[in-house]
Design a protein around this motif. Sequence first.
Motif, PDB file in Angstrom:
ATOM      1  N   VAL A  26       0.826  -1.210   0.000  1.00 26.21           N
ATOM      2  CA  VAL A  26       0.000   0.000   0.000  1.00 26.21           C
ATOM      3  C   VAL A  26       0.856   1.254   0.000  1.00 26.21           C
ATOM      4  O   VAL A  26       1.839   1.351   0.751  1.00 26.21           O
ATOM      5  N   VAL A  27       0.478   2.205  -0.840  1.00 23.52           N
ATOM      6  CA  VAL A  27       1.025   3.555  -0.771  1.00 23.52           C
ATOM      7  C   VAL A  27      -0.025   4.443  -0.126  1.00 23.52           C
ATOM      8  O   VAL A  27      -1.157   4.551  -0.617  1.00 23.52           O
ATOM      9  N   ILE A  28       0.333   5.030   1.002  1.00 25.20           N
ATOM     10  CA  ILE A  28      -0.512   5.993   1.698  1.00 25.20           C
ATOM     11  C   ILE A  28      -0.168   7.373   1.161  1.00 25.20           C
ATOM     12  O   ILE A  28       0.992   7.798   1.219  1.00 25.20           O
ATOM     13  N   ALA A  29      -1.162   8.078   0.642  1.00 22.08           N
ATOM     14  CA  ALA A  29      -0.940   9.436   0.144  1.00 22.08           C
ATOM     15  C   ALA A  29      -1.808  10.399   0.939  1.00 22.08           C
ATOM     16  O   ALA A  29      -3.005  10.146   1.133  1.00 22.08           O
ATOM     17  N   ASP A  30      -1.204  11.490   1.400  1.00 18.31           N
ATOM     18  CA  ASP A  30      -1.962  12.437   2.212  1.00 18.31           C
ATOM     19  C   ASP A  30      -1.256  13.782   2.183  1.00 18.31           C
ATOM     20  O   ASP A  30      -0.024  13.851   2.032  1.00 18.31           O
ATOM     21  N   ILE A  31      -2.039  14.841   2.347  1.00 20.76           N
ATOM     22  CA  ILE A  31      -1.469  16.178   2.356  1.00 20.76           C
ATOM     23  C   ILE A  31      -0.753  16.467   3.676  1.00 20.76           C
ATOM     24  O   ILE A  31       0.120  17.338   3.746  1.00 20.76           O
ATOM     25  N   ASP A  32      -1.103  15.719   4.729  1.00 24.45           N
ATOM     26  CA  ASP A  32      -0.509  15.889   6.053  1.00 24.45           C
ATOM     27  C   ASP A  32       0.715  14.984   6.166  1.00 24.45           C
ATOM     28  O   ASP A  32       0.597  13.786   6.431  1.00 24.45           O
ATOM     29  N   GLU A  33       1.878  15.565   5.987  1.00 26.74           N
ATOM     30  CA  GLU A  33       3.109  14.765   5.932  1.00 26.74           C
ATOM     31  C   GLU A  33       3.412  14.093   7.261  1.00 26.74           C
ATOM     32  O   GLU A  33       3.760  12.902   7.293  1.00 26.74           O
ATOM     33  N   LEU A  34       3.293  14.816   8.370  1.00 28.60           N
ATOM     34  CA  LEU A  34       3.636  14.235   9.665  1.00 28.60           C
ATOM     35  C   LEU A  34       2.704  13.074  10.019  1.00 28.60           C
ATOM     36  O   LEU A  34       3.158  12.002  10.430  1.00 28.60           O
ATOM     37  N   ALA A  35       1.404  13.277   9.836  1.00 31.95           N
ATOM     38  CA  ALA A  35       0.455  12.215  10.153  1.00 31.95           C
ATOM     39  C   ALA A  35       0.618  11.042   9.200  1.00 31.95           C
ATOM     40  O   ALA A  35       0.483   9.876   9.596  1.00 31.95           O
ATOM     41  N   GLY A  36       0.904  11.324   7.934  1.00 26.27           N
ATOM     42  CA  GLY A  36       1.081  10.262   6.950  1.00 26.27           C
ATOM     43  C   GLY A  36       2.296   9.402   7.238  1.00 26.27           C
ATOM     44  O   GLY A  36       2.245   8.167   7.146  1.00 26.27           O
ATOM     45  N   GLN A  37       3.388  10.041   7.597  1.00 28.22           N
ATOM     46  CA  GLN A  37       4.592   9.283   7.933  1.00 28.22           C
ATOM     47  C   GLN A  37       4.375   8.438   9.186  1.00 28.22           C
ATOM     48  O   GLN A  37       4.815   7.288   9.259  1.00 28.22           O
ATOM     49  N   ALA A  38       3.677   9.018  10.166  1.00 25.85           N
ATOM     50  CA  ALA A  38       3.392   8.269  11.394  1.00 25.85           C
ATOM     51  C   ALA A  38       2.510   7.057  11.101  1.00 25.85           C
ATOM     52  O   ALA A  38       2.729   5.962  11.642  1.00 25.85           O
ATOM     53  N   ALA A  39       1.525   7.229  10.224  1.00 22.78           N
ATOM     54  CA  ALA A  39       0.651   6.115   9.862  1.00 22.78           C
ATOM     55  C   ALA A  39       1.437   5.020   9.154  1.00 22.78           C
ATOM     56  O   ALA A  39       1.246   3.829   9.425  1.00 22.78           O
ATOM     57  N   ALA A  40       2.320   5.413   8.240  1.00 22.57           N
ATOM     58  CA  ALA A  40       3.116   4.428   7.505  1.00 22.57           C
ATOM     59  C   ALA A  40       4.030   3.655   8.447  1.00 22.57           C
ATOM     60  O   ALA A  40       4.187   2.432   8.321  1.00 22.57           O
ATOM     61  N   GLU A  41       4.637   4.351   9.403  1.00 26.17           N
ATOM     62  CA  GLU A  41       5.512   3.678  10.368  1.00 26.17           C
ATOM     63  C   GLU A  41       4.724   2.706  11.236  1.00 26.17           C
ATOM     64  O   GLU A  41       5.179   1.598  11.524  1.00 26.17           O
ATOM     65  N   GLU A  42       3.528   3.121  11.631  1.00 33.07           N
ATOM     66  CA  GLU A  42       2.684   2.251  12.465  1.00 33.07           C
ATOM     67  C   GLU A  42       2.239   1.006  11.705  1.00 33.07           C
ATOM     68  O   GLU A  42       2.231  -0.107  12.260  1.00 33.07           O
ATOM     69  N   LEU A  43       1.879   1.179  10.430  1.00 38.50           N
ATOM     70  CA  LEU A  43       1.327   0.074   9.652  1.00 38.50           C
ATOM     71  C   LEU A  43       2.390  -0.815   9.016  1.00 38.50           C
ATOM     72  O   LEU A  43       2.055  -1.864   8.462  1.00 38.50           O
ATOM     73  N   ALA A  44       3.646  -0.413   9.097  1.00 37.28           N
ATOM     74  CA  ALA A  44       4.717  -1.190   8.478  1.00 37.28           C
ATOM     75  C   ALA A  44       4.817  -2.600   9.068  1.00 37.28           C
ATOM     76  O   ALA A  44       5.315  -3.520   8.408  1.00 37.28           O
ATOM     77  N   ARG A  45       4.300  -2.782  10.279  1.00 38.60           N
ATOM     78  CA  ARG A  45       4.314  -4.126  10.894  1.00 38.60           C
ATOM     79  C   ARG A  45       3.406  -5.101  10.161  1.00 38.60           C
ATOM     80  O   ARG A  45       3.534  -6.326  10.315  1.00 38.60           O
ATOM     81  N   LEU A  46       2.488  -4.553   9.340  1.00 39.80           N
ATOM     82  CA  LEU A  46       1.521  -5.402   8.641  1.00 39.80           C
ATOM     83  C   LEU A  46       1.960  -5.785   7.238  1.00 39.80           C
ATOM     84  O   LEU A  46       1.367  -6.693   6.634  1.00 39.80           O
ATOM     85  N   GLY A  47       2.945  -5.080   6.689  1.00 38.08           N
ATOM     86  CA  GLY A  47       3.364  -5.375   5.321  1.00 38.08           C
ATOM     87  C   GLY A  47       4.116  -4.218   4.702  1.00 38.08           C
ATOM     88  O   GLY A  47       4.605  -3.327   5.406  1.00 38.08           O
ATOM     89  N   VAL A  48       4.192  -4.233   3.389  1.00 39.12           N
ATOM     90  CA  VAL A  48       4.933  -3.210   2.650  1.00 39.12           C
ATOM     91  C   VAL A  48       4.067  -1.972   2.503  1.00 39.12           C
ATOM     92  O   VAL A  48       2.991  -2.012   1.895  1.00 39.12           O
ATOM     93  N   VAL A  49       4.529  -0.862   3.068  1.00 36.80           N
ATOM     94  CA  VAL A  49       3.764   0.376   3.016  1.00 36.80           C
ATOM     95  C   VAL A  49       4.713   1.554   2.805  1.00 36.80           C
ATOM     96  O   VAL A  49       5.788   1.604   3.387  1.00 36.80           O
ATOM     97  N   GLU A  50       4.321   2.471   1.930  1.00 38.04           N
ATOM     98  CA  GLU A  50       5.070   3.698   1.667  1.00 38.04           C
ATOM     99  C   GLU A  50       4.152   4.885   1.879  1.00 38.04           C
ATOM    100  O   GLU A  50       2.943   4.779   1.708  1.00 38.04           O
ATOM    101  N   PHE A  51       4.758   6.021   2.228  1.00 34.63           N
ATOM    102  CA  PHE A  51       3.998   7.261   2.327  1.00 34.63           C
ATOM    103  C   PHE A  51       4.462   8.247   1.269  1.00 34.63           C
ATOM    104  O   PHE A  51       5.657   8.395   1.035  1.00 34.63           O
ATOM    105  N   VAL A  52       3.492   8.918   0.639  1.00 32.96           N
ATOM    106  CA  VAL A  52       3.778   9.976  -0.330  1.00 32.96           C
ATOM    107  C   VAL A  52       2.955  11.201   0.051  1.00 32.96           C
ATOM    108  O   VAL A  52       1.739  11.091   0.245  1.00 32.96           O
ATOM    109  N   THR A  53       3.628  12.338   0.172  1.00 34.56           N
ATOM    110  CA  THR A  53       2.892  13.579   0.404  1.00 34.56           C
ATOM    111  C   THR A  53       2.162  13.967  -0.872  1.00 34.56           C
ATOM    112  O   THR A  53       2.763  14.045  -1.939  1.00 34.56           O
ATOM    113  N   LEU A  54       0.862  14.208  -0.767  1.00 34.76           N
ATOM    114  CA  LEU A  54       0.084  14.471  -1.975  1.00 34.76           C
ATOM    115  C   LEU A  54      -1.088  15.387  -1.690  1.00 34.76           C
ATOM    116  O   LEU A  54      -1.913  15.116  -0.812  1.00 34.76           O
ATOM    117  N   ASP A  55      -1.179  16.462  -2.456  1.00 34.29           N
ATOM    118  CA  ASP A  55      -2.374  17.290  -2.546  1.00 34.29           C
ATOM    119  C   ASP A  55      -3.090  16.856  -3.816  1.00 34.29           C
ATOM    120  O   ASP A  55      -2.626  17.120  -4.922  1.00 34.29           O
TER     121      ASP A  55
END
Length: 246
Positions: A26-55
């Motif tokens: 999963v690629v998590i895309a969100d305009i909120d960079e801090l929250a998006g990075q935190a979500a990706a770090e939290e969910l990384a235990r479940l599998g392959v996840v990346e965060f992209v800052t996106l408006d």
Amino acid sequence: MALVTGAARGIGKGIATSLLRAGWSVVIADIDELAGQAAAEELARLGVVEFVTLDVSDEAAVIRCLERIEEDFGQLDGLVNNAGIADPDSGPLEQLTLEAWNRWLTTSLTGSFLVSKHALRLLRESGGAIVNIASTRALQSEANTEAYAASKGGLVALTHAMAVSLGPDIRVNAVSPGWIDTRPPALQASDPLRALDHEQHSVGRVGQPEDIGALVSFLLSPEAGFITGQNLVADGGMTRQMLYAE
């Protein structure tokens, strides 16, 4: 792999969680960079996840996001257009500014169009699917929610139009959530909803983000291969009840 927009928190994060548990990258895309990075770090235990800052309203940023996905993963199998302004209250109609109106529509409706448009080549190559996250507010309203309702109603219409245009290569469906408690679990535990809130639902409870995630995961899967152009309401039966104040 799947791209989920607006996935730093709430329903989007619940969708990303469900997809990861189902074996998706999963690629998590969100305009909120801090929250998006935190979500990706939290969910990384479940599998392959990346965060992209996106408006999602910025077409150049959308193009860069899809280019990064192609570079990092080489394919895109599912797209979930979830990004939007969560607060439905736009105030009295006579006070609703054009700027505010456009902000609601640009984020939810135009953003979904832009991300879908630029994801088409990759989705066609993989035979992928799109799910748009609309709302039961596309079907019923409270006062002072015109901009939100219009954006979600437009998303439902965009869904069936895209399904007809993009089939048979790409399936497109919408999910319309009802009342989903998107607060963090700790806050839900310390400040629980009222019994009446749950009793308004035929299933006996208010929804959770993972309820929507499970449905989205199914719609993106091959098991939903005969479903396209639909708006699936997931609201615990709330919109089927005739509720009158006594």
